[in-house]
Design a protein around this motif. Sequence first.
Motif, mmCIF file in Angstrom:
data_model
loop_
_atom_site.group_PDB
_atom_site.id
_atom_site.type_symbol
_atom_site.label_atom_id
_atom_site.label_comp_id
_atom_site.label_asym_id
_atom_site.label_seq_id
_atom_site.Cartn_x
_atom_site.Cartn_y
_atom_site.Cartn_z
ATOM 1 N N ILE A 142 0.862 -1.182 0.000
ATOM 2 C CA ILE A 142 0.000 0.000 0.000
ATOM 3 C C ILE A 142 0.895 1.228 0.000
ATOM 4 N N ASP A 143 0.719 2.072 -0.994
ATOM 5 C CA ASP A 143 1.465 3.328 -1.080
ATOM 6 C C ASP A 143 0.754 4.363 -0.220
ATOM 7 N N TRP A 144 1.092 4.370 1.082
ATOM 8 C CA TRP A 144 0.383 5.236 2.004
ATOM 9 C C TRP A 144 0.608 6.708 1.694
ATOM 10 N N GLY A 145 1.824 7.074 1.325
ATOM 11 C CA GLY A 145 2.104 8.475 1.005
ATOM 12 C C GLY A 145 1.275 8.953 -0.176
ATOM 13 N N GLY A 146 1.251 8.149 -1.258
ATOM 14 C CA GLY A 146 0.456 8.519 -2.424
ATOM 15 C C GLY A 146 -1.030 8.520 -2.126
ATOM 16 N N MET A 147 -1.490 7.528 -1.363
ATOM 17 C CA MET A 147 -2.913 7.446 -1.046
ATOM 18 C C MET A 147 -3.362 8.632 -0.207
ATOM 19 N N MET A 148 -2.574 9.021 0.794
ATOM 20 C CA MET A 148 -2.940 10.152 1.626
ATOM 21 C C MET A 148 -2.871 11.465 0.850
ATOM 22 N N SER A 149 -1.897 11.593 -0.044
ATOM 23 C CA SER A 149 -1.814 12.804 -0.867
ATOM 24 C C SER A 149 -3.020 12.913 -1.785
ATOM 25 N N ALA A 150 -3.392 11.791 -2.394
ATOM 26 C CA ALA A 150 -4.572 11.791 -3.259
ATOM 27 C C ALA A 150 -5.829 12.093 -2.448
ATOM 28 N N SER A 151 -5.899 11.592 -1.227
ATOM 29 C CA SER A 151 -7.059 11.862 -0.377
ATOM 30 C C SER A 151 -7.171 13.346 -0.035
ATOM 31 N N VAL A 152 -6.022 13.989 0.183
ATOM 32 C CA VAL A 152 -6.037 15.430 0.436
ATOM 33 C C VAL A 152 -6.559 16.174 -0.782
ATOM 34 N N VAL A 153 -6.109 15.758 -1.974
ATOM 35 C CA VAL A 153 -6.579 16.393 -3.211
ATOM 36 C C VAL A 153 -8.091 16.243 -3.349
ATOM 37 N N ILE A 154 -8.603 15.059 -3.033
ATOM 38 C CA ILE A 154 -10.047 14.823 -3.103
ATOM 39 C C ILE A 154 -10.801 15.698 -2.105
ATOM 40 N N SER A 155 -10.213 15.913 -0.942
ATOM 41 C CA SER A 155 -10.908 16.633 0.127
ATOM 42 C C SER A 155 -11.013 18.129 -0.126
ATOM 43 N N VAL A 156 -10.142 18.681 -0.960
ATOM 44 C CA VAL A 156 -10.122 20.134 -1.159
ATOM 45 C C VAL A 156 -11.449 20.665 -1.698
ATOM 46 N N PRO A 157 -12.012 20.112 -2.797
ATOM 47 C CA PRO A 157 -13.305 20.638 -3.272
ATOM 48 C C PRO A 157 -14.418 20.499 -2.240
ATOM 49 N N VAL A 158 -14.433 19.381 -1.524
ATOM 50 C CA VAL A 158 -15.460 19.175 -0.494
ATOM 51 C C VAL A 158 -15.335 20.240 0.597
ATOM 52 N N LEU A 159 -14.097 20.515 1.011
ATOM 53 C CA LEU A 159 -13.871 21.529 2.039
ATOM 54 C C LEU A 159 -14.298 22.908 1.559
ATOM 55 N N LEU A 160 -13.973 23.245 0.312
ATOM 56 C CA LEU A 160 -14.355 24.543 -0.234
ATOM 57 C C LEU A 160 -15.871 24.686 -0.312
ATOM 58 N N ILE A 161 -16.536 23.643 -0.796
ATOM 59 C CA ILE A 161 -17.999 23.678 -0.892
ATOM 60 C C ILE A 161 -18.620 23.881 0.483
ATOM 61 N N PHE A 162 -18.112 23.162 1.474
ATOM 62 C CA PHE A 162 -18.690 23.271 2.814
ATOM 63 C C PHE A 162 -18.422 24.643 3.420
ATOM 64 N N ILE A 163 -17.226 25.204 3.201
ATOM 65 C CA ILE A 163 -16.916 26.531 3.743
ATOM 66 C C ILE A 163 -17.829 27.587 3.120
ATOM 67 N N LEU A 164 -18.057 27.491 1.817
ATOM 68 C CA LEU A 164 -18.848 28.490 1.117
ATOM 69 C C LEU A 164 -20.349 28.368 1.395
ATOM 70 N N CYS A 165 -20.806 27.143 1.631
ATOM 71 C CA CYS A 165 -22.253 26.914 1.692
ATOM 72 C C CYS A 165 -22.742 26.404 3.045
ATOM 73 N N HIS A 166 -21.884 26.329 4.058
ATOM 74 C CA HIS A 166 -22.291 25.637 5.281
ATOM 75 C C HIS A 166 -23.444 26.349 5.992
ATOM 76 N N LYS A 167 -23.486 27.675 5.946
ATOM 77 C CA LYS A 167 -24.575 28.388 6.621
ATOM 78 C C LYS A 167 -25.916 28.076 5.968
#
Length: 280
Positions: free
Chosen positions: A242-267
């Motif tokens: 298991i390439d943990w470094g690559g998997m975690m980096s890819a997971s961070v990339v995936i999380s960025v749009p979700v985080l942005l959407i939630f910050i902009l629309c959470h209210k």
Amino acid sequence: MKRKLRTNILVQSTSYLFLLLLLFLALFPAVWMFITSIKPPEEVFTLPPKLTVDNPTLVNYGRVIFDSNIPRSFFNSLVVTVLTTFFTLLFAMLAGYGFSRFVFRGSNTISTGLLFGQMMPGVVLIMPLYMMFGKLHLIDTYGALILANMAITIPLGVIMLRTFFDTVPRELEEAAKIDGCSNLGALFRIVLPISKPGIVAVSVYTFLHTWEEFLFALILSNSSSVKTLPIAVNEFSSEFVIDWGGMMSASVVISVPVLLIFILCHKSFVKGLSDGSIKG
């Protein structure tokens, strides 16, 4: 009096400690994911595990962006998610408005059917969907992923928007119709602006569900030209390594749009959910 004050202080302190514990449990996986993504391979497997990084590096992100299918999968996820959200909103608005404003034979039965559709897990739907899409030659296409996700997102979208539409005074629509608006004109000019929190809630729910969906993407896509991000991240894991470094980096990339959407629309998202639950 002093005893009551001490009791209140104890209760408040216990509540804050409990909230801090919940906050720690919620944030720790994200923090650990980010720290692992910037660790070199020799630090990933150190025992005992460390929460600090001695030699931070962006090599893992370089491999994810330039030497993997993540960029193409990011584009695929974006296409599937945006189109699914758009069509879910379109059909949910029209259907929710129809259920809210018109009484017709079988409307209650159809509403109950929507609830059953929302309760169906994806694993129950995947086999009939696969057989149907196979006959239509839609396997390994964007269309299959979009339609499969819409089968999950539209029922809840209709239910949520119908709840909001029920609270809009009909007198406003009648006044608009007197001025020459059609039913659709009243929907788009009067009802939807008032129901904005509900629309945001449905949009965020649909976006998050589609962006993170795994089962349909795994079964209905075969080539890298269609595979979405959850499948691409899974490819960092093989049978023995298991390439943990690559998997975690890819997971961070995936999380960025979700985080942005939630910050902009959470209210609006929280307001939509709370208003819908109270009004419903």
